[in-house]
Design an enzyme around this catalytic site. Structure first.
Site, short mmCIF file in Angstrom:
data_model
loop_
_atom_site.label_atom_id
_atom_site.label_comp_id
_atom_site.label_asym_id
_atom_site.label_seq_id
_atom_site.Cartn_x
_atom_site.Cartn_y
_atom_site.Cartn_z
N GLU A 195 -6.44 -10.50 -1.10
CA GLU A 195 -7.28 -10.17 0.07
C GLU A 195 -8.73 -9.97 -0.36
O GLU A 195 -9.33 -8.92 -0.12
CB GLU A 195 -6.75 -8.90 0.76
CG GLU A 195 -5.29 -8.98 1.16
CD GLU A 195 -4.79 -7.74 1.88
OE1 GLU A 195 -5.63 -6.98 2.42
OE2 GLU A 195 -3.56 -7.51 1.89
N GLU A 226 0.80 -1.23 0.00
CA GLU A 226 0.00 0.00 0.00
C GLU A 226 0.83 1.28 0.00
O GLU A 226 0.58 2.20 0.77
CB GLU A 226 -0.95 -0.01 1.20
CG GLU A 226 -1.92 -1.17 1.20
CD GLU A 226 -2.80 -1.21 2.44
OE1 GLU A 226 -2.65 -0.32 3.31
OE2 GLU A 226 -3.62 -2.13 2.55
#
Length: 414
Positions: A318, A204
């Site tokens: 995810e 991220e």
């Protein structure tokens, strides 16, 4: 005969899903998620927590969950235990600095802090060994859930940031320490057989709302550029075994502007792969896939294809699907089925990059992160039902969405 068996399977699913999903995930009648996809993807996984003292949620630490994941997955991802915050285990305090020093590749020598959180790491590795499972390592470098003292002079969170040179040395030491701990555990306890098959090296790094790096990051505040990302892949390549896959992992991949930011990250990593001194290596793009039922399958497929065009494989790392303001089990069933049909279409085949792995982010709706206080506000304070199982009493029961996933694998036409 194949058409007849497929027809019988569809009739079975229609009858079975009409029984209010009373079955338990361990029942013989419930198909295995992993087995349904063994011919399509190398790894099919479910994320889970180990469970720390005082926590309400204890998942893979319990025999029921171990058996269920053993049936439905061949890999797991730790929801928290492999993140820097948990491995450091300083819990907001300044760490104890040891008498050990480390001389980094850049020539800088640092004092090293104590890492106290390998107990849960080792416990999860042991469970994987006993259950015949592998793990994705998540994560080495992240702006979140990393102790602030790690970035500060003398490992004191009240002091200024360290220099780029010292931070690079600390980063190398941390990556080396974690990777070598895992490798040593595998050597001593598992005859050298690999449990950690892949690492999210950086997580991220791209900010929301555009294509630039995330500014609310101590990593960025020290470097102001891509160097900390590129260096992470240099060090991961140096210290990981060559058959351990290395990934960059991020979310909102379906948003074009943010995706361009991710492509910039990949380009910077790839640009250093032929460096003669300390080359990078990246094997796959990790697409988190925290998506809403409103995200079009075609938009997500475009993102997959953009990453494949960089010469990398893709891992869906995810996956959960937010049900937003209204949960409709038939709607979620259709969305999951459509997505998995698309995933199969874009799977890796000989001489062509593609999707190699899929992990569902969580076991059951009742424990999903989407219903945490920090997340539920994004969904108009509405309870979410994004996963494939629900927990009733002590029974993990497959939802209709689970059978949509199974049907996608069974019905796919090459």
């Amino acid at each position: 005969m194949k058409k007849l068996s497929s027809f019988i399977f569809i009739i079975f699913i229609s009858i079975f899903t009409s029984l209010s999903f009373a079955a338990d995930w361990l029942d013989k009648e419930v198909p295995s998620f992993c087995q349904a996809y063994k011919s399509y993807f190398d790894h099919v996984g479910i994320a889970c927590e180990y469970g720390i003292a005082g926590w309400k949620t204890k998942e893979i630490a319990t025999e029921t969950v171990q058996k269920g994941i053993q049936k439905h997955a061949n890999t797991i991802t730790a929801g928290n235990e492999f993140k820097p915050q948990f491995i450091m285990a300083w819990w907001g305090n300044n760490p104890k600095v040891t008498n050990t020093t480390f001389k980094a590749t850049n020539g800088v020598t640092i004092k090293t802090p104590e890492l106290k959180g390998f107990g849960s790491v080792d416990a999860m590795l042991q469970i994987c060994k006993e259950r015949g499972l592998q793990m994705r390592g998540h994560v080495l470098v992240w702006h979140s859930q990393t102790e602030e003292a790690f970035f500060r002079q003398d490992y004191d969170k009240s002091k200024p940031y360290v220099s780029k040179e010292e931070m690079t040395a600390r980063q190398e030491w941390y990556i080396k320490t974690v990777l070598e701990h895992i490798q040593n555990w595998e050597k001593v306890n598992n005859d050298g057989k690999k449990i950690i098959w892949c690492w999210d090296v950086v997580n991220e790094a791209v900010g929301d709302g555009g294509s630039e790096l995330r500014k609310e990051s101590s990593w960025f505040n020290i470097y102001k550029n891509y160097d900390f990302i590129v260096n992470a892949f240099r060090f991961a390549n140096k210290y990981a075994s060559k058959d351990t896959l290395l990934c960059y992992n991020d979310y909102n991949c379906n948003i074009p502007a943010k995706r361009q930011g991710m492509i910039k990250v990949l380009d910077n990593i790839l640009a250093a792969r032929n460096d003669k001194t300390l080359p990078t290596r990246i094997d796959a793009m990790g697409m988190q896939a925290h998506i809403s039922k409103y995200v079009k399958v075609s938009d997500y497929e475009k993102a997959i294809q953009d990453f494949l065009a960089k010469g990398l494989d893709v891992q869906i790392t995810e996956l959960d699907i937010a049900t937003e303001e209204k949960y409709d089990e038939d709607e979620l069933y259709r969305v999951y089925k459509d997505y998995f049909t698309m995933f199969i279409k874009n799977r890796k085949i000989k001489d062509k990059n593609g999707i190699t792995a899929i992990t569902i982010w969580g076991i059951n709706d009742e424990a999903t992160w989407l219903n945490s206080p920090s997340q539920i506000k994004w969904h108009k304070n509405t309870i979410q039902y994004p996963l494939l199982f629900q927990l009733k009493g002590n029974s993990y029961q497959p939802k209709k969405a689970f059978y949509g996933v199974i049907e996608a694998a069974k019905e796919y036409k090459n």
